[in-house]
Design a protein around this motif. Structure first.
Motif, short mmCIF file in Angstrom:
data_model
loop_
_atom_site.label_atom_id
_atom_site.label_comp_id
_atom_site.label_asym_id
_atom_site.label_seq_id
_atom_site.Cartn_x
_atom_site.Cartn_y
_atom_site.Cartn_z
N THR A 150 -30.32 62.87 -33.49
CA THR A 150 -31.19 61.97 -32.72
C THR A 150 -30.90 60.52 -33.10
OG1 THR A 150 -32.93 63.64 -32.63
CG2 THR A 150 -33.60 61.38 -32.19
N ASP A 151 -30.75 60.26 -34.41
CA ASP A 151 -30.45 58.90 -34.87
C ASP A 151 -29.09 58.43 -34.34
OD1 ASP A 151 -32.84 58.83 -36.21
OD2 ASP A 151 -31.99 59.30 -38.18
N ILE A 152 -28.10 59.33 -34.35
CA ILE A 152 -26.77 58.99 -33.84
C ILE A 152 -26.87 58.66 -32.35
CG2 ILE A 152 -24.45 59.88 -33.37
CD1 ILE A 152 -24.88 61.68 -35.94
N LEU A 153 -27.58 59.51 -31.61
CA LEU A 153 -27.76 59.30 -30.17
C LEU A 153 -28.44 57.97 -29.89
CD1 LEU A 153 -27.41 60.67 -27.37
CD2 LEU A 153 -29.73 61.56 -27.67
N ALA A 169 -20.37 62.13 -26.38
CA ALA A 169 -19.78 61.76 -27.67
C ALA A 169 -20.45 62.53 -28.80
CB ALA A 169 -19.92 60.26 -27.90
N LEU A 170 -21.74 62.80 -28.67
CA LEU A 170 -22.49 63.52 -29.70
C LEU A 170 -21.96 64.94 -29.86
CD1 LEU A 170 -24.85 63.11 -31.66
CD2 LEU A 170 -26.37 64.01 -29.91
N LYS A 171 -21.44 65.52 -28.78
CA LYS A 171 -20.90 66.88 -28.85
C LYS A 171 -19.66 66.97 -29.73
CE LYS A 171 -22.74 68.40 -24.42
NZ LYS A 171 -22.45 68.83 -23.05
N THR A 172 -18.99 65.83 -29.96
CA THR A 172 -17.78 65.82 -30.80
C THR A 172 -18.11 65.71 -32.28
OG1 THR A 172 -17.48 63.41 -30.76
CG2 THR A 172 -16.50 64.68 -28.93
N VAL A 173 -19.38 65.46 -32.60
CA VAL A 173 -19.81 65.27 -33.99
C VAL A 173 -20.21 66.62 -34.59
CG1 VAL A 173 -21.49 64.12 -35.47
CG2 VAL A 173 -20.60 62.93 -33.48
N PRO A 174 -19.66 66.99 -35.76
CA PRO A 174 -20.05 68.25 -36.40
C PRO A 174 -21.54 68.25 -36.74
CG PRO A 174 -18.14 67.27 -37.50
CD PRO A 174 -18.63 66.27 -36.51
N VAL A 179 -25.63 60.45 -40.59
CA VAL A 179 -25.79 59.51 -39.48
C VAL A 179 -24.62 58.54 -39.40
CG1 VAL A 179 -27.25 57.69 -38.51
CG2 VAL A 179 -28.31 59.71 -39.52
N SER A 180 -24.25 57.93 -40.53
CA SER A 180 -23.17 56.93 -40.49
C SER A 180 -21.83 57.57 -40.11
CB SER A 180 -23.05 56.20 -41.83
OG SER A 180 -22.78 57.11 -42.87
N ASP A 181 -21.52 58.76 -40.68
CA ASP A 181 -20.27 59.43 -40.31
C ASP A 181 -20.29 59.86 -38.84
OD1 ASP A 181 -19.21 59.14 -42.84
OD2 ASP A 181 -19.84 61.14 -43.53
N GLY A 182 -21.45 60.34 -38.40
CA GLY A 182 -21.59 60.78 -37.02
C GLY A 182 -21.37 59.65 -36.03
N ILE A 183 -21.92 58.47 -36.35
CA ILE A 183 -21.74 57.31 -35.47
C ILE A 183 -20.26 56.93 -35.40
CG2 ILE A 183 -22.24 54.85 -35.19
CD1 ILE A 183 -25.03 55.44 -36.41
#
Length: 193
Positions: A150-153, A169-174, A179-183
């Motif tokens: 949610t924070d990444i989104l 883009a969120l679907k590509t994040v494990p 949060v920082s790595d996901g962004i």
């Protein structure tokens, strides 16, 4: 910044008050939710305040509860929502009702407030998602997206990406990414697309 005022209530002219604090009269605009709970003129009142400094004016807004001020500050951060509209929203519905409308994404409840059209209501729902107390978990206690996601989104949307782009883009994040790595990973995916 003037964060709180305590003094004698001199005048009540909706939505404005005049409060005497140590011999200085402060004009304060308040939402109707605060106005209806004020004591009689001549009695002491304490208000949480928000000071807005503009080129042509210094405006003071008052609230009966700290939570109202927090929500007011969240509202005025939204593009196209000024202090007057934020006061209208707080006057038109309680914080609990606003949180519930955001959680359930009910634009129809917001459109009932004077000055709020369909597009503004939808923008409010999008911008406030996950930022109001009762809205932190989804309806029924089942979160639709884990907190880090949610924070990444929200970060991607704040950076100007559309909902659709951010969700793709969120679907590509494990799933277990911070949060920082996901962004970072989501931004890489967006730059390639």
């Amino acid at each position: 910044m003037i964060g709180r005022l305590s003094g004698v209530l001199l005048e009540k002219n909706p939505p404005q008050l005049l409060v005497d604090v140590g011999g200085v009269g402060y004009e304060i605009d308040v939402p109707m939710s605060t106005f209806y709970n004020l004591p009689h003129t001549g009695e002491r009142v304490t208000l949480f305040t928000h000071l807005t400094v503009r080129e042509d004016a210094h405006l003071l807004y008052g609230f009966g509860h700290a939570e109202e001020r927090v929500v007011f500050r969240q509202l005025i951060k939204i593009s196209g929502i000024g202090a007057r509209m934020a006061l209208a929203i707080l006057s038109g519905m309680s914080i609990a009702d606003l949180s519930q409308a955001v959680t359930r994404q009910e634009a129809g409840r917001l459109v009932k407030i004077p000055g709020i059209g369909k597009k503004t209501a939808e923008r409010l729902l999008l911008e406030l998602k996950g930022k109001l107390g009762a809205d932190l978990g989804a309806v029924g206690g089942v979160a639709a997206v884990p907190d880090a996601q949610t924070d990444i989104l929200n970060a991607l949307i704040a950076l100007g990406y559309s909902d659709k782009e951010a969700l793709l883009a969120l679907k590509t994040v494990p799933a277990g990414a911070s949060v920082s790595d996901g962004i970072k990973q989501a931004l890489k995916a967006l730059s390639k697309g």
